[in-house]
Design an enzyme around this catalytic site. Structure first.
Site, PDB file in Angstrom:
ATOM      1  N   CYS A  66       0.650  -1.149  -0.141  1.00 38.48           N
ATOM      2  CA  CYS A  66      -0.094   0.309  -0.131  1.00 38.48           C
ATOM      3  C   CYS A  66       0.869   1.339  -0.039  1.00 38.48           C
ATOM      4  O   CYS A  66       1.845   1.369   0.733  1.00 38.48           O
ATOM      5  CB  CYS A  66      -0.869  -0.032   1.056  1.00 38.48           C
ATOM      6  N   PHE A 270      -5.999  32.423   4.650  1.00 38.32           N
ATOM      7  CA  PHE A 270      -6.175  30.863   4.064  1.00 38.32           C
ATOM      8  C   PHE A 270      -7.054  30.184   5.321  1.00 38.32           C
ATOM      9  O   PHE A 270      -6.675  29.237   5.664  1.00 38.32           O
ATOM     10  CB  PHE A 270      -5.125  30.291   3.636  1.00 38.32           C
ATOM     11  N   CYS A 364       2.238  22.835   5.317  1.00 38.33           N
ATOM     12  CA  CYS A 364       2.347  21.413   4.970  1.00 38.33           C
ATOM     13  C   CYS A 364       3.282  21.004   3.931  1.00 38.33           C
ATOM     14  O   CYS A 364       3.474  19.844   3.281  1.00 38.33           O
ATOM     15  CB  CYS A 364       0.926  21.066   4.338  1.00 38.33           C
TER      16      CYS A 364
END
Length: 409
Positions: A66, A270, A364
């Site tokens: 995966c 944001f 991020c």
């Protein structure tokens, strides 16, 4: 071929020195001696000759196939240190350094939002995540990443694929855990007639799906899929951004709250649906700026329905095309900025020209964070601290919050 792994790249692959340059090796750790077949710049059919002391038995049966489990073979301590070093290296690349707080890591089985792939097969339905760098779908029963509520919704997702998928196309099924049940957004499905739409509504009802959106249209709403931000109740539009885990959101909120403590007026740039705006409004007036009008509407409604919050104003504005200018920013005691992966270069340039004393940056992407951080530091800000938050457990993905400050005297 036998090689010794030198380090991990930022995508989690091991990197070793080969006869003609760097060789990339999956699911290995620094210091390990490995053997395999060289194919271009990659080592395949890898066998571990000398394992690292940081190698552990992956907790999930799907770890080798995966794409969501790239670092399950590494100890928690190794992954935490490696993710901290990714951010430090990104800052060093811009000539910067900073104090680091201890990393905050989300536990297994805590992801509350994920996108799975689904396809009809000759024998039924295939649902799961893509294998790494592949279009192959890997079924993930008993997934150790996802919250149990999401795993429990797999039968609903399979039923949707069976009803509206095909053997020639792949569906993207985004599922979000909400207080009222699963909030599901399906893209890539067939165009459906009235009877087929009724079948989707029946599936949603029988599987207690809160809301179902199909190819951009809400086709079933059994219950309002609310999210709660420190007591404020918000109904995000279908597919709206939400932090990946509740624990990760709490860690980022704690860092941001600490960074702007004492501020009377805060701008949240944001802002999304109010992840930071609404909790911060318990102690300060907040001006929220977000490019998506539906998210702005959800934020405003959440504020109106909440109790005990100070004034929250909201503005729909594309901060990439029209960033807030220094004279607008100077009205605030602190600014929170949480851009997407591309960062906020244009907005940061305006922040650097402003007199705002405190900036709480959430990111991020360590690379674009470091790029934007350099703009602030060159304008006289200092990095007070960086807080790394790992809410994408066992992946190379890194999130962080940081506090910048400067004297405005």
């Amino acid at each position: 071929m036998r090689l010794t792994v030198d380090r991990l790249g930022h995508l989690g692959d091991g990197i070793a020195a080969g006869p003609e340059g760097a060789v990339f090796i999956p699911q290995v750790l620094p210091g390990e001696v490995v053997e395999g077949e060289l194919s271009g710049d990659r080592l395949t059919e890898v066998r571990i000759v000398t394992p690292s002391s940081d190698r552990v038995r992956p907790p999930c049966a799907h770890a080798r196939t995966c794409g969501g489990y790239m670092l399950q073979h590494a100890s928690d301590g190794f992954v935490a240190s490696w993710k901290q070093e990714i951010v430090k290296a990104a800052l060093a690349g811009q000539g910067l350094s900073a104090p680091f707080r201890p990393i905050q890591v989300s536990p297994p089985r805590s992801r509350r939002r994920a996108t799975l792939a689904g396809r009809k097969t000759k024998g039924g339905v295939l649902l799961g995540f893509h294998a790494r760098a592949s279009e192959m779908i890997v079924a993930v029963p008993g997934c150790q990443l996802l919250h149990p509520d999401l795993v429990a919704a797999f039968p609903a997702l399979e039923a949707l694929v069976k009803a509206g998928g095909s053997r020639t196309t792949e569906l993207a099924l985004t599922i979000t855990r909400s207080a009222a049940g699963a909030d599901i957004v399906v893209k890539g499905g067939k165009d459906l007639d009235a009877n087929q739409l009724l079948e989707l509504a029946r599936i949603a009802e029988s599987h207690a799906v809160a809301r179902l959106s199909w190819n951009g249209e809400v086709v079933a709403l059994r219950a309002v899929p609310v999210q709660r931000f420190d007591g404020a109740t918000v109904t995000p539009p279908p597919g709206a951004f939400l932090q990946a885990t509740a624990e990760g959101e709490a860690a980022l909120l704690a860092a941001v709250s600490d960074a702007v403590a004492g501020a009377g007026r805060i701008a949240d740039l944001f802002a999304g649906c109010g992840t930071f705006s609404l909790p911060l409004a318990r102690g300060a007036e907040v001006h929220s700026v977000e490019g998506d009008r539906e998210m702005v509407a959800a934020l405003e409604k959440g504020w109106r329905q909440a109790a005990g919050l100070k004034l929250v104003t909201a503005e729909a504005r594309d901060l990439f095309r029209r960033p807030m200018e220094p004279d607008e920013l100077n009205r605030f005691d602190a600014v929170v900025v949480d851009p997407p992966r591309a960062g906020a270069e244009a907005q940061t340039e305006r922040l650097a020209q402003s007199k705002v004393p405190v900036v709480a940056a959430v990111s991020c992407n360590p690379v674009t964070f470091a790029r934007d951080a350099r703009l602030l530091v060159e304008a006289g800000y200092r990095i007070d601290w960086v807080q790394v938050v790992d809410q994408f457990r066992w992946s190379p993905h890194v999130e962080l919050a940081a506090r910048f400050s400067k004297s405005t005297a």
